[in-house]
Design an enzyme around this catalytic site. Sequence first.
Site, short mmCIF file in Angstrom:
data_model
loop_
_atom_site.label_atom_id
_atom_site.label_comp_id
_atom_site.label_asym_id
_atom_site.label_seq_id
_atom_site.Cartn_x
_atom_site.Cartn_y
_atom_site.Cartn_z
N HIS A 1 0.84 -1.21 0.00
CA HIS A 1 0.00 0.00 0.00
C HIS A 1 0.87 1.26 0.00
O HIS A 1 0.62 2.21 -0.74
CB HIS A 1 -0.90 0.03 1.25
CG HIS A 1 -1.86 -1.11 1.35
ND1 HIS A 1 -1.98 -1.89 2.47
CD2 HIS A 1 -2.78 -1.59 0.46
CE1 HIS A 1 -2.93 -2.79 2.29
NE2 HIS A 1 -3.43 -2.64 1.07
N LYS B 1 -18.22 -6.40 7.77
CA LYS B 1 -16.96 -7.11 7.58
C LYS B 1 -16.11 -6.93 8.84
O LYS B 1 -15.72 -5.82 9.16
CB LYS B 1 -16.24 -6.50 6.36
CG LYS B 1 -15.30 -7.46 5.66
CD LYS B 1 -14.85 -6.85 4.33
CE LYS B 1 -13.39 -7.10 4.07
NZ LYS B 1 -12.89 -6.39 2.90
N ARG C 1 -1.95 -6.09 -8.40
CA ARG C 1 -0.86 -7.06 -8.25
C ARG C 1 -0.91 -8.13 -9.32
O ARG C 1 0.09 -8.49 -9.91
CB ARG C 1 -0.94 -7.73 -6.87
CG ARG C 1 -0.55 -6.83 -5.73
CD ARG C 1 -1.03 -7.37 -4.42
NE ARG C 1 -2.50 -7.33 -4.37
CZ ARG C 1 -3.22 -7.58 -3.31
NH1 ARG C 1 -2.63 -7.95 -2.19
NH2 ARG C 1 -4.53 -7.49 -3.34
N SER D 1 -2.70 -8.16 2.89
CA SER D 1 -3.02 -7.97 4.32
C SER D 1 -3.44 -9.28 4.97
O SER D 1 -3.16 -9.50 6.15
CB SER D 1 -4.14 -6.93 4.47
OG SER D 1 -3.70 -5.67 4.02
P1 ADP Z 1 -9.82 -3.84 -0.21
O1 ADP Z 1 -10.49 -4.55 0.92
O2 ADP Z 1 -10.57 -2.64 -0.70
O3 ADP Z 1 -9.33 -4.72 -1.33
P2 ADP Z 1 -7.07 -3.62 0.63
O4 ADP Z 1 -6.60 -2.95 1.87
O5 ADP Z 1 -6.89 -5.09 0.56
O6 ADP Z 1 -8.56 -3.19 0.49
O7 ADP Z 1 -6.38 -2.98 -0.65
C1 ADP Z 1 -6.52 -1.63 -0.99
C2 ADP Z 1 -5.88 -1.41 -2.35
O8 ADP Z 1 -4.48 -1.68 -2.27
C3 ADP Z 1 -6.40 -2.32 -3.45
O9 ADP Z 1 -6.41 -1.60 -4.66
C4 ADP Z 1 -5.39 -3.42 -3.51
O10 ADP Z 1 -5.35 -4.03 -4.80
C5 ADP Z 1 -4.12 -2.63 -3.25
N1 ADP Z 1 -3.06 -3.47 -2.72
C6 ADP Z 1 -3.13 -4.37 -1.72
N2 ADP Z 1 -1.93 -4.96 -1.51
C7 ADP Z 1 -1.08 -4.43 -2.42
C8 ADP Z 1 0.30 -4.64 -2.75
N3 ADP Z 1 1.05 -5.56 -2.12
N4 ADP Z 1 0.84 -3.91 -3.76
C9 ADP Z 1 0.07 -3.02 -4.41
N5 ADP Z 1 -1.23 -2.78 -4.17
C10 ADP Z 1 -1.81 -3.47 -3.19
#
Ligand code: ADP
Length: 159
Positions: free
Chosen positions: A18, A42, A91, A129
């Site tokens: 992120h 959630k 990703r 995450s």
């Molecule tokens: P959500 O529940 O909305 O998917 P996340 O916190 O999992 O929320 O992810 C938020 C954003 O960050 C999404 O666009 C996700 O694809 C992106 N993201 C998550 N992990 C990575 C990573 N390792 N590298 C780049 N982008 C990421």
Amino acid sequence: MKKIAVFPGSFDPFTIGHEGIVLRALDIFDEIIIAVGANALKKSYYSLETRKTMISKVFRNEPRIKVDHYEGLTVDYCKKHGAKYILRGLRTAADFEFERAIAQVNRALAENIESVFLLTKPEHTPINSTIVRDIIRSGGDASRFVPSAINLKDYRGED
Ligand code: ADP
């Protein structure tokens, strides 16, 4: 006019993946609002307040980055804050399919708000995450997957 982007997500917890997306997006946008989605249905591992505190620590010296939370539709949050862009990270092809559907529906709801995607750095591709949470729950050291400003020992999960 200021180009404002909203980076919405669960950030449970915020990872170096992120962080990488946000830092690169600073070259494109004037202001980025990292908006933690507060979804009552959630269940999250870290509380909303904890997630916001962690993210604020990471960007405490960057006035162009704000940390907030929201409920309801992302496009409504964007309109309320004058943001014309939704920032998301990609990703994998699976991410692409998921993001495509969300972005196209968001476009149907608000056609003047653009979704902008940045491809993750190769070294951040496997980081998500869910895996980071699993390491923490199992008592492992997940510190290398979160920004250095976040000391995981300072925070407790909810289960
Ligand atoms: P959500 O529940 O909305 O998917 P996340 O916190 O999992 O929320 O992810 C938020 C954003 O960050 C999404 O666009 C996700 O694809 C992106 N993201 C998550 N992990 C990575 C990573 N390792 N590298 C780049 N982008 C990421």
